[in-house]
Design an enzyme around this catalytic site. Structure first.
Site, PDB file in Angstrom:
ATOM      1  CG  ASP A   1      33.786  43.253  47.643  1.00 21.90           C
ATOM      2  OD1 ASP A   1      33.351  42.162  47.056  1.00 21.90           O
ATOM      3  OD2 ASP A   1      34.188  44.334  47.502  1.00 21.90           O
TER       4      ASP A   1
ATOM      5  CG  MET B   1      36.877  41.220  46.483  1.00 23.80           C
ATOM      6  SD  MET B   1      38.067  42.427  47.142  1.00 23.80           S
ATOM      7  CE  MET B   1      38.379  42.030  48.784  1.00 23.80           C
TER       8      MET B   1
ATOM      9  CD  GLU C   1      50.368  43.063  36.990  1.00 25.73           C
ATOM     10  OE1 GLU C   1      49.385  43.869  37.024  1.00 25.73           O
ATOM     11  OE2 GLU C   1      50.896  42.303  37.611  1.00 25.73           O
TER      12      GLU C   1
ATOM     13  N   GLY D   1      26.468  51.213  48.461  1.00 21.31           N
ATOM     14  CA  GLY D   1      28.032  50.843  48.928  1.00 21.31           C
ATOM     15  C   GLY D   1      28.843  51.440  47.961  1.00 21.31           C
TER      16      GLY D   1
ATOM     17  CB  ALA E   1      28.055  44.160  42.307  1.00 19.54           C
ATOM     18  CG  HIS E   2      27.865  39.496  39.589  1.00 27.42           C
ATOM     19  ND1 HIS E   2      28.500  40.592  39.301  1.00 27.42           N
ATOM     20  CD2 HIS E   2      28.473  38.335  39.007  1.00 27.42           C
ATOM     21  CE1 HIS E   2      29.715  39.972  38.544  1.00 27.42           C
ATOM     22  NE2 HIS E   2      29.607  38.683  38.710  1.00 27.42           N
TER      23      HIS E   2
ATOM     24  CG  LEU F   1      43.760  46.573  32.210  1.00 28.50           C
ATOM     25  CD1 LEU F   1      43.660  45.034  32.187  1.00 28.50           C
ATOM     26  CD2 LEU F   1      44.710  47.141  31.385  1.00 28.50           C
TER      27      LEU F   1
ATOM     28  CG  HIS G   1      22.092  34.823  10.304  1.00 32.98           C
ATOM     29  ND1 HIS G   1      23.641  34.826  10.507  1.00 32.98           N
ATOM     30  CD2 HIS G   1      21.998  35.699   9.038  1.00 32.98           C
ATOM     31  CE1 HIS G   1      24.242  35.351   9.585  1.00 32.98           C
ATOM     32  NE2 HIS G   1      23.353  36.028   8.618  1.00 32.98           N
TER      33      HIS G   1
HETATM   34  P1  FAD Z   1      30.545  47.255  49.527  1.00 31.55           P
HETATM   35  O1  FAD Z   1      29.604  47.721  48.256  1.00 31.55           O
HETATM   36  O2  FAD Z   1      31.791  47.860  49.820  1.00 31.55           O
HETATM   37  O3  FAD Z   1      29.778  47.879  50.664  1.00 31.55           O
HETATM   38  C1  FAD Z   1      29.995  47.964  51.829  1.00 31.55           C
HETATM   39  C2  FAD Z   1      29.308  49.058  52.631  1.00 31.55           C
HETATM   40  O4  FAD Z   1      29.423  49.170  53.897  1.00 31.55           O
HETATM   41  C3  FAD Z   1      29.587  50.584  52.253  1.00 31.55           C
HETATM   42  O5  FAD Z   1      28.568  51.410  52.074  1.00 31.55           O
HETATM   43  C4  FAD Z   1      30.295  50.881  53.624  1.00 31.55           C
HETATM   44  O6  FAD Z   1      30.232  52.443  53.873  1.00 31.55           O
HETATM   45  C5  FAD Z   1      29.613  50.292  54.757  1.00 31.55           C
HETATM   46  N1  FAD Z   1      30.079  49.912  56.175  1.00 31.55           N
HETATM   47  C6  FAD Z   1      31.320  49.641  56.102  1.00 31.55           C
HETATM   48  N2  FAD Z   1      31.518  49.583  57.377  1.00 31.55           N
HETATM   49  C7  FAD Z   1      30.490  50.043  58.074  1.00 31.55           C
HETATM   50  C8  FAD Z   1      30.144  50.079  59.574  1.00 31.55           C
HETATM   51  N3  FAD Z   1      30.874  49.903  60.429  1.00 31.55           N
HETATM   52  N4  FAD Z   1      28.766  50.561  59.929  1.00 31.55           N
HETATM   53  C9  FAD Z   1      28.250  51.089  58.813  1.00 31.55           C
HETATM   54  N5  FAD Z   1      28.538  50.981  57.509  1.00 31.55           N
HETATM   55  C10 FAD Z   1      29.760  50.441  57.008  1.00 31.55           C
HETATM   56  N6  FAD Z   1      31.916  44.751  40.629  1.00 31.55           N
HETATM   57  C11 FAD Z   1      31.188  44.200  39.833  1.00 31.55           C
HETATM   58  O7  FAD Z   1      30.548  42.877  39.728  1.00 31.55           O
HETATM   59  N7  FAD Z   1      31.032  44.676  38.529  1.00 31.55           N
HETATM   60  C12 FAD Z   1      31.603  46.160  38.177  1.00 31.55           C
HETATM   61  O8  FAD Z   1      31.613  46.600  37.295  1.00 31.55           O
HETATM   62  C13 FAD Z   1      32.441  46.587  39.263  1.00 31.55           C
HETATM   63  N8  FAD Z   1      33.256  47.418  39.151  1.00 31.55           N
HETATM   64  C14 FAD Z   1      33.919  48.137  40.167  1.00 31.55           C
HETATM   65  C15 FAD Z   1      34.696  49.309  39.958  1.00 31.55           C
HETATM   66  C16 FAD Z   1      35.453  49.880  41.028  1.00 31.55           C
HETATM   67  C17 FAD Z   1      36.074  51.058  40.968  1.00 31.55           C
HETATM   68  C18 FAD Z   1      35.374  49.334  42.129  1.00 31.55           C
HETATM   69  C19 FAD Z   1      36.212  49.952  43.454  1.00 31.55           C
HETATM   70  C20 FAD Z   1      34.837  47.944  42.536  1.00 31.55           C
HETATM   71  C21 FAD Z   1      33.814  47.249  41.524  1.00 31.55           C
HETATM   72  N9  FAD Z   1      33.265  46.240  41.681  1.00 31.55           N
HETATM   73  C22 FAD Z   1      32.544  45.691  40.706  1.00 31.55           C
HETATM   74  C23 FAD Z   1      33.233  45.421  42.898  1.00 31.55           C
HETATM   75  C24 FAD Z   1      31.941  45.894  43.616  1.00 31.55           C
HETATM   76  O9  FAD Z   1      31.965  47.176  43.984  1.00 31.55           O
HETATM   77  C25 FAD Z   1      32.246  44.940  44.960  1.00 31.55           C
HETATM   78  O10 FAD Z   1      32.281  43.687  44.838  1.00 31.55           O
HETATM   79  C26 FAD Z   1      30.785  45.228  45.658  1.00 31.55           C
HETATM   80  O11 FAD Z   1      30.514  46.519  45.859  1.00 31.55           O
HETATM   81  C27 FAD Z   1      30.813  44.468  47.165  1.00 31.55           C
HETATM   82  O12 FAD Z   1      29.659  44.687  47.746  1.00 31.55           O
HETATM   83  P2  FAD Z   1      29.552  44.719  49.382  1.00 31.55           P
HETATM   84  O13 FAD Z   1      28.088  44.784  49.628  1.00 31.55           O
HETATM   85  O14 FAD Z   1      30.259  43.451  49.768  1.00 31.55           O
HETATM   86  O15 FAD Z   1      30.176  45.607  49.994  1.00 31.55           O
HETATM   87  P1  NAI Z   2      43.047  43.157  40.668  1.00 31.32           P
HETATM   88  O1  NAI Z   2      43.382  42.152  41.617  1.00 31.32           O
HETATM   89  O2  NAI Z   2      42.184  42.746  39.669  1.00 31.32           O
HETATM   90  O3  NAI Z   2      44.354  43.798  40.058  1.00 31.32           O
HETATM   91  C1  NAI Z   2      45.565  43.914  40.671  1.00 31.32           C
HETATM   92  C2  NAI Z   2      46.616  43.778  39.919  1.00 31.32           C
HETATM   93  O4  NAI Z   2      47.813  44.592  40.333  1.00 31.32           O
HETATM   94  C3  NAI Z   2      47.056  42.641  39.490  1.00 31.32           C
HETATM   95  O5  NAI Z   2      47.624  42.126  38.055  1.00 31.32           O
HETATM   96  C4  NAI Z   2      48.554  42.479  40.467  1.00 31.32           C
HETATM   97  O6  NAI Z   2      49.466  41.144  39.931  1.00 31.32           O
HETATM   98  C5  NAI Z   2      49.023  43.640  40.419  1.00 31.32           C
HETATM   99  N1  NAI Z   2      49.881  44.192  41.369  1.00 31.32           N
HETATM  100  C6  NAI Z   2      49.840  43.547  42.670  1.00 31.32           C
HETATM  101  N2  NAI Z   2      50.569  44.145  43.135  1.00 31.32           N
HETATM  102  C7  NAI Z   2      51.257  45.241  42.713  1.00 31.32           C
HETATM  103  C8  NAI Z   2      52.714  45.877  42.703  1.00 31.32           C
HETATM  104  N3  NAI Z   2      53.101  46.109  43.795  1.00 31.32           N
HETATM  105  N4  NAI Z   2      52.937  46.472  41.572  1.00 31.32           N
HETATM  106  C9  NAI Z   2      52.480  46.271  40.442  1.00 31.32           C
HETATM  107  N5  NAI Z   2      51.230  45.606  40.069  1.00 31.32           N
HETATM  108  C10 NAI Z   2      50.731  44.983  41.217  1.00 31.32           C
HETATM  109  O7  NAI Z   2      42.567  44.451  41.568  1.00 31.32           O
HETATM  110  P2  NAI Z   2      42.029  45.731  41.119  1.00 31.32           P
HETATM  111  O8  NAI Z   2      41.932  45.804  39.916  1.00 31.32           O
HETATM  112  O9  NAI Z   2      42.569  46.654  42.072  1.00 31.32           O
HETATM  113  O10 NAI Z   2      40.487  45.497  41.515  1.00 31.32           O
HETATM  114  C11 NAI Z   2      39.935  45.016  42.712  1.00 31.32           C
HETATM  115  C12 NAI Z   2      38.697  44.355  42.656  1.00 31.32           C
HETATM  116  O11 NAI Z   2      37.560  45.085  42.379  1.00 31.32           O
HETATM  117  C13 NAI Z   2      38.841  43.019  41.808  1.00 31.32           C
HETATM  118  O12 NAI Z   2      38.997  41.723  42.788  1.00 31.32           O
HETATM  119  C14 NAI Z   2      37.637  43.020  40.977  1.00 31.32           C
HETATM  120  O13 NAI Z   2      37.080  42.034  41.317  1.00 31.32           O
HETATM  121  C15 NAI Z   2      36.749  44.129  41.474  1.00 31.32           C
HETATM  122  N6  NAI Z   2      36.531  44.985  40.329  1.00 31.32           N
HETATM  123  C16 NAI Z   2      35.656  44.569  39.475  1.00 31.32           C
HETATM  124  C17 NAI Z   2      35.059  44.895  38.330  1.00 31.32           C
HETATM  125  C18 NAI Z   2      34.510  44.287  37.264  1.00 31.32           C
HETATM  126  O14 NAI Z   2      33.786  43.560  37.491  1.00 31.32           O
HETATM  127  N7  NAI Z   2      34.209  44.866  36.167  1.00 31.32           N
HETATM  128  C19 NAI Z   2      35.857  46.532  37.839  1.00 31.32           C
HETATM  129  C20 NAI Z   2      36.597  46.826  38.851  1.00 31.32           C
HETATM  130  C21 NAI Z   2      36.956  46.377  40.101  1.00 31.32           C
END
Ligand code: FAD
Ligand code: NAI
Length: 466
Positions: free
Chosen positions: A313, A319, A203, A45, A321-322, A186, A445
């Site tokens: 998600d 949103m 922001e 995913g 992964a865990h 960030l 420690h």
């Molecule tokens: P997804 O991982 O989005 O998987 C959904 C899958 O469904 C995809 O592979 C897609 O191709 C497939 N799919 C969709 N529709 C269909 C369909 N109709 N038929 C077949 N397949 C389909 N979370 C963390 O906890 N730690 C992090 O460090 C972290 N870093 C992130 C960094 C970035 C840049 C981003 C964008 C997200 C990050 N996240 C992080 C968030 C994390 O990726 C998501 O919360 C997580 O992947 C959600 O898992 P999911 O299984 O719900 O969906």
């Molecule tokens: P986010 O919801 O964390 O942050 C979006 C930011 O954009 C907010 O501060 C919001 O106030 C601002 N914003 C919204 N509309 C705006 C506008 N029109 N102009 C300027 N600022 C605006 O969303 P982000 O960073 O896109 O991440 C999406 C999801 O992915 C998060 O919910 C997060 O849980 C997940 N994620 C988790 C990571 C991790 O666990 N380390 C790493 C990356 C993503």
């Protein structure tokens, strides 16, 4: 429509992200005949392909680069450093490949049927992929989320990129503007700043990291600014013009007023993500969505249609992964006749910047709003011997405990390795423990976890080293 495929499954999961693939493995372990439909070429995913894993690979590599280029000399290591972005990107791709192939192996090991293609639900118990319709007792929707953009701004993944484009830029931009001061902005802003870009975060609100504890947000902003990230807070983007050489963004104060133009080579759109349900045919079968487009489920993850479930998600909640993985495990166990439990107050979150930021449970702002009486214990890394030895003294650990019962209600940290330190507090909270419990545990420690113990001691104003 008659099934072309004779076999009937116990469970078909649509989407092989952390929610879907983990649910599949647990279903198979419990003896359920399981299939996964995935439209990507690889499993894992968003998280494994374009999210958690590649971003952490680039964060790890860029951190080493920055250390070598700027910080190691403080400890007597002098070296000259040159960036090879192509090799750094290969490191990222190798990490992705190893992880996604790992899931492929686990699917084979657990005898999970994988079906490549886009799945849609034609009725309860029927999933269509291409020309085939597969029959099943239960359907789990785990289709994840997708990036949000601003109404008049088109993400082209060249000049105006989403996180996916920002993970594969062919060269370091001179100037990068990040729209959105959240986790993605960030983390990825940090990667490109470390590699040499001038990064400005725009922001909408008056501070970054919405939803986190207020003190952590302010400390984080101070640290990021010290590292060289520019912030334009309380600002909204009202337009974007792309040319061959870059993008000109028009900004206005969030409350309205005089506009200004700023230019960048690359603009990263990071204003949040939305549930992804395209092509599933949910309206035809009657699966209901809420006003934010998330699939509505009950506490057993069942949607408005019997036998159709949703996790990750695509439903409400963080949103992460865990969170998706835990929902996958619990749902699999419930489908196999067991009972499951998830405490949403005990789901940690981590920002993998340096220093890291981590959090679990309630923030001070949430406790105040709920009228809960609480005590605060804080301990700065400045007073932790190990942090000083590592040269990372920024930040602190903060523990919030119920004033009457001492039960830990939340913990918020910014500092070295706090993404790992948060686990201790999560465990204590899962066991409904108190700050006294943490304070009485022997911590080795000199280690960073001693800061957690000291913060717990500080709840009752008896920390030793401050
Ligand atoms: P997804 O991982 O989005 O998987 C959904 C899958 O469904 C995809 O592979 C897609 O191709 C497939 N799919 C969709 N529709 C269909 C369909 N109709 N038929 C077949 N397949 C389909 N979370 C963390 O906890 N730690 C992090 O460090 C972290 N870093 C992130 C960094 C970035 C840049 C981003 C964008 C997200 C990050 N996240 C992080 C968030 C994390 O990726 C998501 O919360 C997580 O992947 C959600 O898992 P999911 O299984 O719900 O969906
Ligand atoms: P986010 O919801 O964390 O942050 C979006 C930011 O954009 C907010 O501060 C919001 O106030 C601002 N914003 C919204 N509309 C705006 C506008 N029109 N102009 C300027 N600022 C605006 O969303 P982000 O960073 O896109 O991440 C999406 C999801 O992915 C998060 O919910 C997060 O849980 C997940 N994620 C988790 C990571 C991790 O666990 N380390 C790493 C990356 C993503």
């Amino acid at each position: 429509m008659p099934s072309k495929n004779a076999e009937k499954f116990d469970v078909i999961i649509i989407g092989a992200g952390p929610g879907g693939y983990v649910a599949a493995i647990r279903c198979a372990q419990l003896g359920l005949k399981t299939a996964v439909v995935e439209k990507r070429k690889t499993f894992g995913g968003t998280c494994l392909n374009v999210g958690c894993i590649p971003s952490k690979a680039l964060l790890a590599a860029s951190e080493k680069y920055e250390d070598a280029a700027h910080h190691m000399k403080d400890m007597g290591i002098e070296t000259s450093v040159k960036l090879n972005l192509k090799t750094m990107m290969k490191h990222k791709t190798d990490v992705i490949d190893a992880n996604t192939k790992g899931i492929e192996f686990l699917f084979k090991k657990n005898k999970i049927t994988s079906i490549e293609g886009e799945g849609s639900i034609v009725a309860a118990g029927k999933v269509k992929v291409g020309k085939n319709t597969y029959e099943t007792e239960n359907i789990i929707i785990a289709t994840g989320s997708d990036v949000i953009s601003l109404p008049d701004i088109k993400i082209d993944e060249k000049r105006i990129v989403s996180s996916t484009g920002a993970l594969e830029l062919p060269e370091v931009p001179k100037k990068m503007i990040v729209i959105g001061g959240g986790v993605i902005g960030l983390e990825l802003g940090t990667v490109w700043r470390r590699l040499g870009a001038e990064v400005t975060v725009v922001e909408f609100l008056d501070n970054i990291l919405t939803g986190m504890d207020g003190e952590i947000r302010s400390e984080a902003k101070k640290i990021f600014a010290k590292q060289g990230i520019n912030f334009k807070l309380s600002s909204k983007v009202t337009g974007a013009k792309t040319t061959a050489s870059g993008v000109t963004l028009t900004l206005e104060p969030a409350s309205g007023g005089k506009s200004e133009n700023i230019k960048a080579d690359i603009v990263l759109m990071a204003i949040g993500r939305k549930p992804y349900v395209d092509g599933l045919g949910l309206d035809k079968v009657g699966v209901k969505l809420n006003e934010r487009g998330q699939i509505i489920t009950d506490e057993f993850f069942e949607t408005s249609i019997e036998g159709v479930y949703a996790i990750g998600d695509v439903i409400t909640g963080a949103m992460l992964a865990h969170k998706a993985e835990d929902e996958g495990v619990i749902l699999a166990e419930m489908l196999a006749g067991q009972s499951g439990h998830i405490d949403y107050d005990c789901i940690p979150s981590v920002v993998y910047s340096w220093p890291e930021i981590s959090s679990v449970g309630k923030t001070e702002e949430q406790l105040k709003e709920a009228g809960v009486k609480y005590s605060v214990g804080k301990f700065p890394f400045m007073a932790n011997g190990r942090a000083r030895a590592m040269g990372c003294m920024d930040g602190f650990v903060k523990i919030l405990a119920d004033s009457k019962t001492d039960r830990v209600l939340g913990a918020h940290m910014i500092g070295p390795n706090v993404g790992d330190l948060i686990s201790e507090v999560v465990t204590v909270m899962e066991f409904e423990g108190t700050s006294e419990d943490i304070a009485r545990i022997c911590h080795a420690h000199p280690t960073l976890p001693e800061a957690v113990k000291e913060a717990a001691l500080a709840v009752h104003k008896r920390s030793i080293h401050i």
